[in-house]
Write a protein that holds these residues in place. Structure first.
Motif: not given
Length: 476
Positions: A248-272
Protein backbone atom coordinates in the motif's frame (compact mmCIF):
# COMPACT_ATOMS: atom_id res chain seq x y z
CA UNK A 1 43.45 -35.69 -23.86
CA UNK A 2 45.37 -36.42 -20.58
CA UNK A 3 44.17 -39.51 -18.73
CA UNK A 4 43.46 -37.51 -15.57
CA UNK A 5 41.06 -35.16 -17.34
CA UNK A 6 39.36 -38.09 -19.15
CA UNK A 7 38.82 -39.80 -15.82
CA UNK A 8 37.43 -36.62 -14.28
CA UNK A 9 35.07 -36.12 -17.22
CA UNK A 10 33.76 -39.65 -16.82
CA UNK A 11 33.14 -39.10 -13.11
CA UNK A 12 31.45 -35.77 -13.84
CA UNK A 13 29.10 -37.36 -16.39
CA UNK A 14 28.04 -40.06 -13.93
CA UNK A 15 27.56 -37.50 -11.18
CA UNK A 16 25.44 -35.22 -13.30
CA UNK A 17 23.31 -38.09 -14.61
CA UNK A 18 22.56 -39.00 -11.02
CA UNK A 19 21.60 -35.40 -10.25
CA UNK A 20 19.27 -35.19 -13.23
CA UNK A 21 17.42 -38.25 -11.99
CA UNK A 22 16.75 -36.56 -8.65
CA UNK A 23 13.32 -34.95 -8.84
CA UNK A 24 13.85 -32.58 -5.93
CA UNK A 25 16.97 -31.14 -7.53
CA UNK A 26 15.21 -30.71 -10.87
CA UNK A 27 12.42 -28.81 -9.10
CA UNK A 28 15.00 -26.53 -7.50
CA UNK A 29 16.47 -25.67 -10.89
CA UNK A 30 13.02 -25.06 -12.32
CA UNK A 31 12.05 -22.82 -9.39
CA UNK A 32 14.83 -20.32 -9.94
CA UNK A 33 15.23 -20.92 -13.69
CA UNK A 34 18.96 -20.78 -13.12
CA UNK A 35 20.06 -23.37 -15.59
CA UNK A 36 19.15 -24.81 -18.94
CA UNK A 37 16.11 -27.18 -18.95
CA UNK A 38 17.21 -30.45 -17.35
CA UNK A 39 16.94 -32.50 -20.53
CA UNK A 40 19.30 -30.13 -22.37
CA UNK A 41 22.09 -29.90 -19.77
CA UNK A 42 25.40 -30.64 -21.48
CA UNK A 43 27.38 -32.87 -19.14
CA UNK A 44 30.64 -32.93 -21.09
CA UNK A 45 33.44 -31.04 -19.39
CA UNK A 46 34.18 -27.64 -20.89
CA UNK A 47 36.69 -26.17 -18.44
CA UNK A 48 38.66 -26.73 -15.24
CA UNK A 49 38.57 -24.56 -12.13
CA UNK A 50 40.08 -24.12 -8.68
CA UNK A 51 37.90 -23.24 -5.70
CA UNK A 52 39.74 -20.84 -3.36
CA UNK A 53 38.26 -19.91 0.03
CA UNK A 54 35.82 -22.62 -0.94
CA UNK A 55 33.63 -22.53 2.17
CA UNK A 56 30.86 -25.06 1.64
CA UNK A 57 30.87 -24.86 -2.16
CA UNK A 58 28.66 -21.97 -3.28
CA UNK A 59 30.91 -21.38 -6.29
CA UNK A 60 31.35 -25.04 -7.11
CA UNK A 61 27.66 -25.96 -7.53
CA UNK A 62 26.96 -23.59 -10.45
CA UNK A 63 30.37 -24.15 -12.08
CA UNK A 64 29.80 -27.89 -12.14
CA UNK A 65 26.34 -27.33 -13.63
CA UNK A 66 28.06 -25.42 -16.41
CA UNK A 67 30.35 -28.38 -17.10
CA UNK A 68 33.33 -27.43 -14.97
CA UNK A 69 35.74 -29.87 -13.32
CA UNK A 70 37.23 -28.84 -9.99
CA UNK A 71 40.92 -29.77 -9.81
CA UNK A 72 41.56 -28.41 -6.33
CA UNK A 73 40.09 -26.45 -3.42
CA UNK A 74 41.51 -24.36 -0.60
CA UNK A 75 39.88 -23.77 2.78
CA UNK A 76 41.07 -23.68 6.40
CA UNK A 77 37.74 -23.76 8.29
CA UNK A 78 37.50 -27.37 9.50
CA UNK A 79 33.70 -27.38 9.78
CA UNK A 80 33.31 -25.94 6.28
CA UNK A 81 35.73 -28.55 4.90
CA UNK A 82 33.61 -31.33 6.42
CA UNK A 83 30.49 -30.11 4.60
CA UNK A 84 32.39 -29.47 1.36
CA UNK A 85 33.84 -32.97 1.33
CA UNK A 86 30.50 -34.55 2.30
CA UNK A 87 28.87 -32.95 -0.75
CA UNK A 88 31.62 -33.07 -3.36
CA UNK A 89 34.39 -35.52 -2.48
CA UNK A 90 32.58 -38.77 -3.12
CA UNK A 91 35.34 -41.35 -2.59
CA UNK A 92 38.95 -41.74 -1.55
CA UNK A 93 40.04 -42.28 -5.16
CA UNK A 94 38.98 -38.77 -6.12
CA UNK A 95 41.81 -37.09 -8.07
CA UNK A 96 40.92 -33.67 -6.80
CA UNK A 97 43.60 -32.01 -4.66
CA UNK A 98 43.05 -30.36 -1.29
CA UNK A 99 45.33 -27.35 -1.57
CA UNK A 100 45.34 -26.44 2.11
CA UNK A 101 46.00 -22.90 3.35
CA UNK A 102 46.33 -20.37 0.53
CA UNK A 103 49.09 -18.57 2.43
CA UNK A 104 51.31 -21.62 1.85
CA UNK A 105 50.59 -21.81 -1.89
CA UNK A 106 53.11 -20.28 -4.25
CA UNK A 107 51.53 -21.55 -7.46
CA UNK A 108 49.00 -24.15 -8.54
CA UNK A 109 50.38 -27.61 -9.40
CA UNK A 110 48.48 -27.73 -12.71
CA UNK A 111 47.23 -25.56 -15.55
CA UNK A 112 43.78 -24.16 -14.90
CA UNK A 113 41.07 -22.34 -16.82
CA UNK A 114 39.29 -20.46 -14.03
CA UNK A 115 40.02 -19.51 -10.42
CA UNK A 116 37.08 -18.57 -8.20
CA UNK A 117 36.73 -17.59 -4.58
CA UNK A 118 35.00 -15.53 -1.96
CA UNK A 119 37.94 -13.69 -0.42
CA UNK A 120 37.28 -13.06 3.32
CA UNK A 121 35.08 -9.98 3.50
CA UNK A 122 35.29 -8.86 7.14
CA UNK A 123 37.94 -6.16 6.52
CA UNK A 124 35.39 -4.14 4.49
CA UNK A 125 32.20 -5.29 6.20
CA UNK A 126 30.17 -3.00 8.45
CA UNK A 127 29.98 -5.99 10.79
CA UNK A 128 33.79 -6.09 10.95
CA UNK A 129 36.27 -3.46 12.10
CA UNK A 130 36.68 -1.89 8.65
CA UNK A 131 40.48 -2.27 8.71
CA UNK A 132 40.71 -3.09 5.01
CA UNK A 133 44.11 -4.22 3.82
CA UNK A 134 45.51 -3.63 7.31
CA UNK A 135 43.41 -6.52 8.57
CA UNK A 136 45.26 -9.91 8.37
CA UNK A 137 42.26 -11.24 6.45
CA UNK A 138 42.51 -8.32 4.03
CA UNK A 139 46.11 -9.30 3.37
CA UNK A 140 44.89 -12.59 1.91
CA UNK A 141 44.47 -10.59 -1.29
CA UNK A 142 48.28 -10.65 -1.52
CA UNK A 143 48.10 -14.44 -1.69
CA UNK A 144 45.43 -14.14 -4.38
CA UNK A 145 47.70 -11.81 -6.40
CA UNK A 146 50.59 -14.29 -6.12
CA UNK A 147 48.52 -17.29 -7.25
CA UNK A 148 46.96 -15.43 -10.17
CA UNK A 149 50.31 -14.07 -11.34
CA UNK A 150 52.17 -17.37 -11.05
CA UNK A 151 49.41 -19.66 -12.35
CA UNK A 152 47.98 -17.44 -15.12
CA UNK A 153 44.45 -18.90 -15.39
CA UNK A 154 42.37 -17.84 -18.37
CA UNK A 155 39.99 -16.03 -16.04
CA UNK A 156 38.85 -15.58 -12.45
CA UNK A 157 35.82 -14.50 -10.43
CA UNK A 158 36.24 -13.12 -6.90
CA UNK A 159 33.46 -12.05 -4.54
CA UNK A 160 33.41 -9.68 -1.59
CA UNK A 161 31.03 -7.48 0.41
CA UNK A 162 29.55 -4.32 -1.07
CA UNK A 163 31.64 -2.27 1.37
CA UNK A 164 34.75 -2.83 -0.76
CA UNK A 165 33.07 -0.78 -3.51
CA UNK A 166 32.07 2.11 -1.23
CA UNK A 167 33.91 5.47 -1.31
CA UNK A 168 35.65 4.91 2.03
CA UNK A 169 37.43 1.89 0.51
CA UNK A 170 38.19 3.41 -2.89
CA UNK A 171 41.96 3.18 -2.37
CA UNK A 172 41.76 -0.50 -1.39
CA UNK A 173 39.66 -1.41 -4.42
CA UNK A 174 42.01 0.46 -6.73
CA UNK A 175 44.96 -1.35 -5.14
CA UNK A 176 43.31 -4.73 -5.82
CA UNK A 177 42.35 -3.83 -9.40
CA UNK A 178 45.80 -2.45 -10.20
CA UNK A 179 47.59 -5.56 -8.94
CA UNK A 180 45.34 -7.92 -10.88
CA UNK A 181 45.70 -5.79 -14.00
CA UNK A 182 49.48 -5.83 -13.64
CA UNK A 183 49.36 -9.62 -13.61
CA UNK A 184 48.06 -9.55 -17.17
CA UNK A 185 44.28 -9.29 -16.87
CA UNK A 186 41.43 -7.14 -18.07
CA UNK A 187 39.37 -6.42 -14.96
CA UNK A 188 35.71 -5.54 -14.58
CA UNK A 189 33.68 -5.35 -11.39
CA UNK A 190 30.09 -4.73 -10.39
CA UNK A 191 27.91 -4.80 -7.27
CA UNK A 192 25.12 -7.34 -7.80
CA UNK A 193 22.05 -8.02 -5.69
CA UNK A 194 20.94 -11.63 -5.26
CA UNK A 195 17.32 -10.54 -5.65
CA UNK A 196 17.99 -9.75 -9.30
CA UNK A 197 18.83 -13.39 -9.94
CA UNK A 198 15.81 -15.12 -8.49
CA UNK A 199 16.38 -15.08 -4.74
CA UNK A 200 14.12 -13.22 -2.27
CA UNK A 201 17.14 -11.84 -0.39
CA UNK A 202 18.42 -8.26 -0.37
CA UNK A 203 22.10 -9.18 -0.66
CA UNK A 204 24.58 -6.85 -2.36
CA UNK A 205 28.00 -8.25 -3.20
CA UNK A 206 30.84 -7.00 -5.40
CA UNK A 207 32.11 -9.42 -8.05
CA UNK A 208 35.51 -8.90 -9.67
CA UNK A 209 35.95 -10.66 -13.01
CA UNK A 210 39.28 -10.90 -14.79
CA UNK A 211 40.16 -12.27 -18.25
CA UNK A 212 43.76 -12.84 -19.36
CA UNK A 213 44.67 -10.08 -21.78
CA UNK A 214 46.18 -12.36 -24.43
CA UNK A 215 42.83 -14.04 -25.09
CA UNK A 216 40.61 -13.05 -27.98
CA UNK A 217 37.82 -10.67 -26.98
CA UNK A 218 39.31 -10.23 -23.51
CA UNK A 219 37.53 -6.87 -23.31
CA UNK A 220 34.19 -8.35 -24.30
CA UNK A 221 32.85 -9.41 -20.92
CA UNK A 222 29.60 -7.80 -19.79
CA UNK A 223 27.81 -8.58 -16.56
CA UNK A 224 24.50 -10.41 -17.01
CA UNK A 225 21.25 -8.50 -16.83
CA UNK A 226 18.67 -9.03 -14.09
CA UNK A 227 16.42 -12.04 -14.65
CA UNK A 228 13.39 -9.86 -13.99
CA UNK A 229 11.86 -12.76 -12.08
CA UNK A 230 10.07 -11.49 -8.98
CA UNK A 231 10.13 -14.30 -6.45
CA UNK A 232 8.60 -13.68 -3.04
CA UNK A 233 9.57 -15.13 0.30
CA UNK A 234 6.66 -17.57 0.29
CA UNK A 235 7.88 -19.03 -3.03
CA UNK A 236 11.01 -20.30 -1.27
CA UNK A 237 10.06 -20.89 2.39
CA UNK A 238 7.74 -23.88 2.88
CA UNK A 239 4.85 -23.91 5.34
CA UNK A 240 3.77 -20.31 4.87
CA UNK A 241 0.75 -18.80 3.15
CA UNK A 242 1.25 -17.29 -0.29
CA UNK A 243 -0.72 -14.22 -1.32
CA UNK A 244 -0.48 -11.42 -3.83
CA UNK A 245 -1.13 -8.52 -1.50
CA UNK A 246 0.34 -5.38 -3.10
CA UNK A 247 2.24 -2.89 -1.01
CA UNK A 248 0.00 0.00 0.00
CA UNK A 249 1.20 3.49 -0.85
CA UNK A 250 0.66 6.53 1.37
CA UNK A 251 2.09 10.05 1.49
CA UNK A 252 5.30 10.04 3.60
CA UNK A 253 3.77 12.61 5.98
CA UNK A 254 1.17 9.99 6.95
CA UNK A 255 3.71 7.22 7.47
CA UNK A 256 6.16 9.55 9.24
CA UNK A 257 4.07 12.16 11.09
CA UNK A 258 7.12 13.47 12.98
CA UNK A 259 8.76 14.25 9.62
CA UNK A 260 11.73 11.93 10.27
CA UNK A 261 12.16 9.45 7.43
CA UNK A 262 14.59 6.67 8.44
CA UNK A 263 17.87 6.72 6.55
CA UNK A 264 17.59 2.99 5.92
CA UNK A 265 14.71 3.36 3.47
CA UNK A 266 15.69 1.94 0.10
CA UNK A 267 14.86 -0.38 -2.73
CA UNK A 268 12.65 -2.70 -0.69
CA UNK A 269 11.37 -0.12 1.80
CA UNK A 270 10.26 2.90 -0.18
CA UNK A 271 9.27 6.04 1.70
CA UNK A 272 5.67 5.92 0.46
CA UNK A 273 4.97 2.23 1.17
CA UNK A 274 3.97 0.20 4.18
CA UNK A 275 6.72 -2.19 5.23
CA UNK A 276 6.17 -5.90 4.64
CA UNK A 277 8.06 -6.74 7.83
CA UNK A 278 7.88 -5.76 11.50
CA UNK A 279 10.93 -4.83 13.58
CA UNK A 280 10.99 -5.57 17.32
CA UNK A 281 12.97 -2.81 19.04
CA UNK A 282 12.40 -0.42 21.93
CA UNK A 283 15.09 2.03 20.80
CA UNK A 284 13.66 2.76 17.34
CA UNK A 285 10.32 4.00 16.01
CA UNK A 286 8.33 3.60 12.82
CA UNK A 287 5.01 2.47 11.42
CA UNK A 288 6.03 -1.20 11.70
CA UNK A 289 8.26 -1.05 14.78
CA UNK A 290 6.94 -3.16 17.64
CA UNK A 291 7.75 -2.02 21.19
CA UNK A 292 7.64 -4.10 24.35
CA UNK A 293 5.04 -1.75 25.87
CA UNK A 294 2.73 -2.63 22.99
CA UNK A 295 3.01 -6.38 23.65
CA UNK A 296 2.04 -6.39 27.33
CA UNK A 297 -0.58 -4.49 29.27
CA UNK A 298 0.54 -0.94 29.97
CA UNK A 299 -1.39 2.20 30.90
CA UNK A 300 -1.54 5.31 28.70
CA UNK A 301 0.79 7.05 31.18
CA UNK A 302 3.30 4.21 31.01
CA UNK A 303 3.22 4.33 27.21
CA UNK A 304 3.83 8.10 27.38
CA UNK A 305 6.88 7.56 29.61
CA UNK A 306 8.33 5.06 27.16
CA UNK A 307 7.71 7.29 24.15
CA UNK A 308 9.29 10.24 25.97
CA UNK A 309 12.45 8.26 26.72
CA UNK A 310 12.50 7.01 23.12
CA UNK A 311 12.30 10.55 21.71
CA UNK A 312 14.93 12.05 24.02
CA UNK A 313 17.49 9.30 24.67
CA UNK A 314 19.70 10.31 21.73
CA UNK A 315 19.70 14.06 22.37
CA UNK A 316 23.18 15.34 23.13
CA UNK A 317 21.87 17.64 25.83
CA UNK A 318 21.37 14.54 27.98
CA UNK A 319 24.76 12.99 27.34
CA UNK A 320 27.39 12.12 24.73
CA UNK A 321 26.24 8.55 24.02
CA UNK A 322 24.09 7.46 21.08
CA UNK A 323 21.37 6.57 23.57
CA UNK A 324 21.62 7.94 27.11
CA UNK A 325 19.89 6.79 30.31
CA UNK A 326 17.53 9.55 31.54
CA UNK A 327 17.19 10.41 35.21
CA UNK A 328 13.83 10.96 36.88
CA UNK A 329 14.76 14.64 37.29
CA UNK A 330 15.11 14.85 33.49
CA UNK A 331 11.81 13.09 32.80
CA UNK A 332 9.78 15.07 35.33
CA UNK A 333 9.65 18.35 33.37
CA UNK A 334 8.92 16.45 30.13
CA UNK A 335 5.90 14.57 31.47
CA UNK A 336 3.16 16.46 33.39
CA UNK A 337 2.64 15.29 37.00
CA UNK A 338 5.03 12.36 36.65
CA UNK A 339 5.44 10.19 39.74
CA UNK A 340 8.45 8.05 40.58
CA UNK A 341 6.31 4.96 41.12
CA UNK A 342 4.95 5.29 37.57
CA UNK A 343 8.45 4.99 36.16
CA UNK A 344 9.36 2.18 38.53
CA UNK A 345 6.27 0.25 37.45
CA UNK A 346 7.97 -0.10 34.04
CA UNK A 347 11.04 -1.49 35.80
CA UNK A 348 8.80 -4.09 37.45
CA UNK A 349 7.45 -5.02 33.99
CA UNK A 350 11.03 -5.43 32.71
CA UNK A 351 10.63 -2.68 30.10
CA UNK A 352 12.98 -0.21 31.80
CA UNK A 353 15.98 -0.72 34.04
CA UNK A 354 17.62 1.73 36.41
CA UNK A 355 21.30 2.26 35.71
CA UNK A 356 22.86 3.37 38.98
CA UNK A 357 23.56 7.13 39.12
CA UNK A 358 22.74 7.47 35.40
CA UNK A 359 19.00 7.04 35.02
CA UNK A 360 16.51 4.82 33.22
CA UNK A 361 17.06 2.99 29.96
CA UNK A 362 15.28 0.29 27.97
CA UNK A 363 15.99 -3.33 28.82
CA UNK A 364 15.67 -4.20 25.13
CA UNK A 365 18.42 -1.84 24.03
CA UNK A 366 19.97 -3.80 21.15
CA UNK A 367 18.33 -4.06 17.74
CA UNK A 368 20.19 -7.30 17.02
CA UNK A 369 18.67 -8.92 20.12
CA UNK A 370 15.16 -7.71 19.41
CA UNK A 371 12.42 -8.43 21.94
CA UNK A 372 11.75 -11.87 23.40
CA UNK A 373 14.30 -13.32 20.97
CA UNK A 374 12.66 -11.80 17.87
CA UNK A 375 14.43 -9.20 15.74
CA UNK A 376 12.10 -9.14 12.72
CA UNK A 377 9.05 -10.95 11.43
CA UNK A 378 8.62 -10.80 7.66
CA UNK A 379 5.25 -11.25 6.02
CA UNK A 380 5.29 -14.22 3.60
CA UNK A 381 4.48 -12.02 0.60
CA UNK A 382 7.59 -9.86 1.24
CA UNK A 383 9.80 -9.29 -1.80
CA UNK A 384 13.06 -9.92 0.03
CA UNK A 385 14.47 -10.72 3.42
CA UNK A 386 17.50 -8.82 4.71
CA UNK A 387 21.03 -10.02 4.02
CA UNK A 388 21.81 -13.34 5.67
CA UNK A 389 24.95 -13.06 7.77
CA UNK A 390 27.51 -15.42 9.28
CA UNK A 391 26.61 -14.22 12.77
CA UNK A 392 22.98 -15.14 12.15
CA UNK A 393 19.82 -13.14 12.71
CA UNK A 394 16.78 -13.59 14.91
CA UNK A 395 14.48 -13.29 11.92
CA UNK A 396 11.14 -15.03 11.55
CA UNK A 397 8.58 -15.41 8.77
CA UNK A 398 4.85 -15.11 9.42
CA UNK A 399 2.91 -18.18 8.37
CA UNK A 400 -0.06 -16.08 7.23
CA UNK A 401 -0.33 -12.78 5.38
CA UNK A 402 -2.28 -9.71 6.42
CA UNK A 403 -3.52 -6.83 4.35
CA UNK A 404 -4.34 -3.48 5.82
CA UNK A 405 -5.70 -0.30 4.30
CA UNK A 406 -4.96 2.09 7.17
CA UNK A 407 -1.43 2.57 8.53
CA UNK A 408 -2.70 3.44 12.02
CA UNK A 409 -4.19 -0.05 12.50
CA UNK A 410 -1.62 -2.04 10.48
CA UNK A 411 0.65 -2.65 13.46
CA UNK A 412 -2.22 -3.57 15.78
CA UNK A 413 -3.60 -6.02 13.25
CA UNK A 414 -0.19 -7.68 13.01
CA UNK A 415 0.05 -8.00 16.81
CA UNK A 416 -3.46 -9.44 17.12
CA UNK A 417 -3.50 -11.75 14.08
CA UNK A 418 0.13 -12.91 13.90
CA UNK A 419 2.20 -12.22 17.01
CA UNK A 420 -0.31 -13.08 19.76
CA UNK A 421 -1.54 -16.14 17.83
CA UNK A 422 2.03 -17.40 17.24
CA UNK A 423 1.53 -17.39 13.47
CA UNK A 424 5.22 -17.16 12.68
CA UNK A 425 8.24 -19.49 12.34
CA UNK A 426 11.96 -19.10 12.84
CA UNK A 427 14.11 -19.22 9.73
CA UNK A 428 15.96 -22.54 9.80
CA UNK A 429 19.36 -23.40 8.35
CA UNK A 430 17.54 -25.21 5.54
CA UNK A 431 15.66 -21.97 4.83
CA UNK A 432 19.03 -20.21 4.71
CA UNK A 433 20.13 -22.74 2.09
CA UNK A 434 17.04 -22.04 -0.01
CA UNK A 435 17.53 -18.29 0.29
CA UNK A 436 21.08 -18.72 -1.04
CA UNK A 437 19.95 -20.91 -3.95
CA UNK A 438 21.47 -24.18 -2.75
CA UNK A 439 19.70 -27.32 -4.03
CA UNK A 440 17.41 -29.25 -1.69
CA UNK A 441 19.75 -32.25 -1.95
CA UNK A 442 22.67 -30.30 -0.44
CA UNK A 443 23.83 -31.90 2.83
CA UNK A 444 24.08 -29.28 5.58
CA UNK A 445 25.83 -29.28 8.97
CA UNK A 446 24.04 -31.10 11.78
CA UNK A 447 24.44 -28.15 14.12
CA UNK A 448 21.88 -25.47 13.25
CA UNK A 449 24.07 -22.55 14.32
CA UNK A 450 27.06 -23.85 12.38
CA UNK A 451 24.93 -24.38 9.27
CA UNK A 452 23.50 -20.85 9.44
CA UNK A 453 27.01 -19.45 9.85
CA UNK A 454 28.16 -21.32 6.75
CA UNK A 455 25.24 -20.23 4.57
CA UNK A 456 25.57 -16.64 5.79
CA UNK A 457 29.19 -16.74 4.60
CA UNK A 458 28.36 -18.44 1.31
CA UNK A 459 27.94 -16.92 -2.13
CA UNK A 460 24.49 -16.92 -3.78
CA UNK A 461 24.48 -19.84 -6.21
CA UNK A 462 22.37 -18.37 -9.05
CA UNK A 463 24.43 -15.18 -9.18
CA UNK A 464 27.62 -17.16 -9.78
CA UNK A 465 25.86 -19.31 -12.37
CA UNK A 466 24.92 -16.35 -14.56
CA UNK A 467 28.26 -14.55 -14.08
CA UNK A 468 30.18 -17.68 -15.04
CA UNK A 469 27.89 -18.50 -17.95
CA UNK A 470 28.63 -15.08 -19.48
CA UNK A 471 32.35 -15.57 -18.81
CA UNK A 472 32.52 -18.99 -20.46
CA UNK A 473 31.17 -17.58 -23.71
CA UNK A 474 34.41 -15.63 -23.98
CA UNK A 475 37.09 -17.97 -22.65
CA UNK A 476 35.84 -21.33 -24.03
Amino acid sequence: MPALICCLISESVMLKSKKIETGVYAQQLELFQLFEPVNTIVVQSKFTFVDLFSGIGGFRIPLEELGGICLGYSEIDKEAIKIYQKNFIKDTNNHEIYLGDITNLNHLPFEIDVIVGGVPCQPWSIAGKLQGLEDPRGKLWLDVFRLVKNSQPKAFIFENVKGLAEPRNKASLEYIINHLTASGYVIKYQVINSYDFGLPQDRDRIFIVGIRNDLDNCWGYTFPQSLNKKIKLCDVIPGVQCSNYPKKKFPPEILYPDGKIPASRGRFQKIDELNDFFTFADIRNGHTTIHSWELIETSPKEKLICQTILRNRRKKVYGPKDGNPLKFEVLQPLIPSLKLEEVNSLVDKNILRLVEDKGYEFVNSKISSGINGISKIYLPHADAIGTLTATGTKDYVATISIECEKPEIYKQKFIQEIYLKNKYKLLTAQDYARLQGFPESFKIADNETTAKHQFGNAVSVPVVYHLAKALLKIII
